[in-house]
Design a protein around this motif. Structure first.
Motif, PDB file in Angstrom:
ATOM      1  N   TYR A 128       0.829  -1.208   0.000  1.00 55.12           N
ATOM      2  CA  TYR A 128       0.000   0.000   0.000  1.00 55.12           C
ATOM      3  C   TYR A 128       0.866   1.263   0.000  1.00 55.12           C
ATOM      4  CZ  TYR A 128      -3.263   3.576   1.486  1.00 55.12           C
ATOM      5  OH  TYR A 128      -3.998   4.736   1.567  1.00 55.12           O
ATOM      6  N   LEU A 129       1.819   1.338   0.914  1.00 54.06           N
ATOM      7  CA  LEU A 129       2.661   2.534   1.005  1.00 54.06           C
ATOM      8  C   LEU A 129       3.484   2.749  -0.257  1.00 54.06           C
ATOM      9  CD1 LEU A 129       3.924   2.361   4.688  1.00 54.06           C
ATOM     10  CD2 LEU A 129       2.258   3.950   3.717  1.00 54.06           C
ATOM     11  N   SER A 130       3.906   1.660  -0.888  1.00 48.97           N
ATOM     12  CA  SER A 130       4.719   1.753  -2.107  1.00 48.97           C
ATOM     13  C   SER A 130       3.981   2.423  -3.264  1.00 48.97           C
ATOM     14  CB  SER A 130       5.179   0.363  -2.546  1.00 48.97           C
ATOM     15  OG  SER A 130       6.032  -0.187  -1.586  1.00 48.97           O
ATOM     16  N   LYS A 131       2.679   2.450  -3.193  1.00 48.83           N
ATOM     17  CA  LYS A 131       1.891   3.125  -4.231  1.00 48.83           C
ATOM     18  C   LYS A 131       2.014   4.642  -4.133  1.00 48.83           C
ATOM     19  CE  LYS A 131      -1.587  -0.495  -4.497  1.00 48.83           C
ATOM     20  NZ  LYS A 131      -3.005  -0.845  -4.263  1.00 48.83           N
ATOM     21  N   TYR A 132       2.373   5.142  -2.952  1.00 49.48           N
ATOM     22  CA  TYR A 132       2.363   6.578  -2.706  1.00 49.48           C
ATOM     23  C   TYR A 132       3.734   7.176  -2.425  1.00 49.48           C
ATOM     24  CZ  TYR A 132      -2.540   5.520  -2.430  1.00 49.48           C
ATOM     25  OH  TYR A 132      -3.805   5.086  -2.733  1.00 49.48           O
ATOM     26  N   MET A 133       4.697   6.327  -2.091  1.00 48.72           N
ATOM     27  CA  MET A 133       6.035   6.849  -1.800  1.00 48.72           C
ATOM     28  C   MET A 133       7.073   5.782  -2.085  1.00 48.72           C
ATOM     29  SD  MET A 133       5.871   6.797   2.372  1.00 48.72           S
ATOM     30  CE  MET A 133       4.253   7.543   2.380  1.00 48.72           C
ATOM     31  N   THR A 134       8.279   6.229  -2.315  1.00 45.95           N
ATOM     32  CA  THR A 134       9.381   5.300  -2.551  1.00 45.95           C
ATOM     33  C   THR A 134       9.885   4.803  -1.207  1.00 45.95           C
ATOM     34  OG1 THR A 134       9.997   6.520  -4.534  1.00 45.95           O
ATOM     35  CG2 THR A 134      11.671   5.074  -3.576  1.00 45.95           C
ATOM     36  N   LEU A 135       9.892   3.501  -1.050  1.00 47.30           N
ATOM     37  CA  LEU A 135      10.442   2.890   0.154  1.00 47.30           C
ATOM     38  C   LEU A 135      11.796   2.300  -0.186  1.00 47.30           C
ATOM     39  CD1 LEU A 135       7.273   1.076   1.534  1.00 47.30           C
ATOM     40  CD2 LEU A 135       8.290   3.201   2.361  1.00 47.30           C
ATOM     41  N   LYS A 136      12.755   2.521   0.693  1.00 48.93           N
ATOM     42  CA  LYS A 136      14.106   2.010   0.474  1.00 48.93           C
ATOM     43  C   LYS A 136      14.552   1.206   1.679  1.00 48.93           C
ATOM     44  CE  LYS A 136      15.475   5.672  -2.642  1.00 48.93           C
ATOM     45  NZ  LYS A 136      16.508   6.590  -3.040  1.00 48.93           N
ATOM     46  N   ILE A 137      15.566   0.394   1.488  1.00 50.64           N
ATOM     47  CA  ILE A 137      16.135  -0.378   2.584  1.00 50.64           C
ATOM     48  C   ILE A 137      16.532   0.584   3.699  1.00 50.64           C
ATOM     49  CG2 ILE A 137      18.098  -1.814   3.283  1.00 50.64           C
ATOM     50  CD1 ILE A 137      17.992  -3.029   0.455  1.00 50.64           C
ATOM     51  N   GLY A 138      16.112   0.271   4.898  1.00 50.15           N
ATOM     52  CA  GLY A 138      16.416   1.107   6.053  1.00 50.15           C
ATOM     53  C   GLY A 138      15.269   2.015   6.458  1.00 50.15           C
ATOM     54  N   ASP A 139      14.265   2.192   5.580  1.00 50.10           N
ATOM     55  CA  ASP A 139      13.091   2.982   5.956  1.00 50.10           C
ATOM     56  C   ASP A 139      12.347   2.275   7.081  1.00 50.10           C
ATOM     57  OD1 ASP A 139      13.647   4.885   4.061  1.00 50.10           O
ATOM     58  OD2 ASP A 139      12.089   4.254   2.659  1.00 50.10           O
TER      59      ASP A 139
END
Length: 120
Positions: A75-86
Motif C-alpha cells: 500500500y505505502l509503495s503506491k504513494y512513496m518510494t520505500l528504500k532499505i532502512g526505511d
C-alpha cells in the motif's frame, strides 16, 4: 517507541493546525537495535511489550495487526518510494499513558529486552 507531546497536540488541534510538531520532536521515536528476520519463526506471531516502572503498560502481537507487513508495504509503495532502512510505524497497542520525569521504560520483543529508556 512512538511518543506524542499531548500538550502540543491538544493546542494545535484546538487552533485547527497540523500537529506534526507533537510527533516530531527530538527523542520522539526511540528505536532499538535491529534483529535479523531469520530470528523469527513466524512474522505473524511476534510478541512485544512495554514496561513502565516495571509494570506492563502495553502488550501486543503482530497477529493483532489489521494488515500484515506485505500488505502495508504494498500500500505505502503506491504513494512513496520505500528504500532499505526505511522505518514504518504501524500503530500503537492499548495502554498509552502519560510519561513523567524519571519514568523508566523497558521494551521487549519476544521476551528479549530491546530498549531501556529513562525519561529526563
Amino acid at each position: 517507541l512512538d511518543l506524542t507531546a499531548r500538550d502540543l497536540q491538544r493546542e494545535c488541534k484546538q487552533k485547527g493546525l497540523p500537529w506534526e510538531i507533537a510527533k516530531g520532536f527530538d527523542g520522539s521515536a526511540v528505536i532499538s537495535d535491529f534483529l535479523p528476520i531469520s530470528e523469527f519463526a513466524n512474522l505473524n506471531d511476534i510478541s512485544f511489550s512495554l514496561l513502565k516502572n516495571d509494570k506492563i503498560v502495553q502488550q501486543g502481537n503482530t497477529s493483532d495487526m489489521i494488515f500484515g507487513f506485505d500488505k502495508i508495504i504494498e500500500y505505502l509503495s503506491k504513494y512513496m518510494t520505500l528504500k532499505i532502512g526505511d522505518i514504518i510505524f504501524t500503530g500503537t497497542p492499548s495502554g498509552v499513558s502519560k510519561l513523567n520525569h524519571n519514568d523508566n521504560l523497558h521494551g521487549f520483543l519476544q521476551n528479549r529486552e530491546m530498549l531501556n529508556v529513562s525519561i529526563k
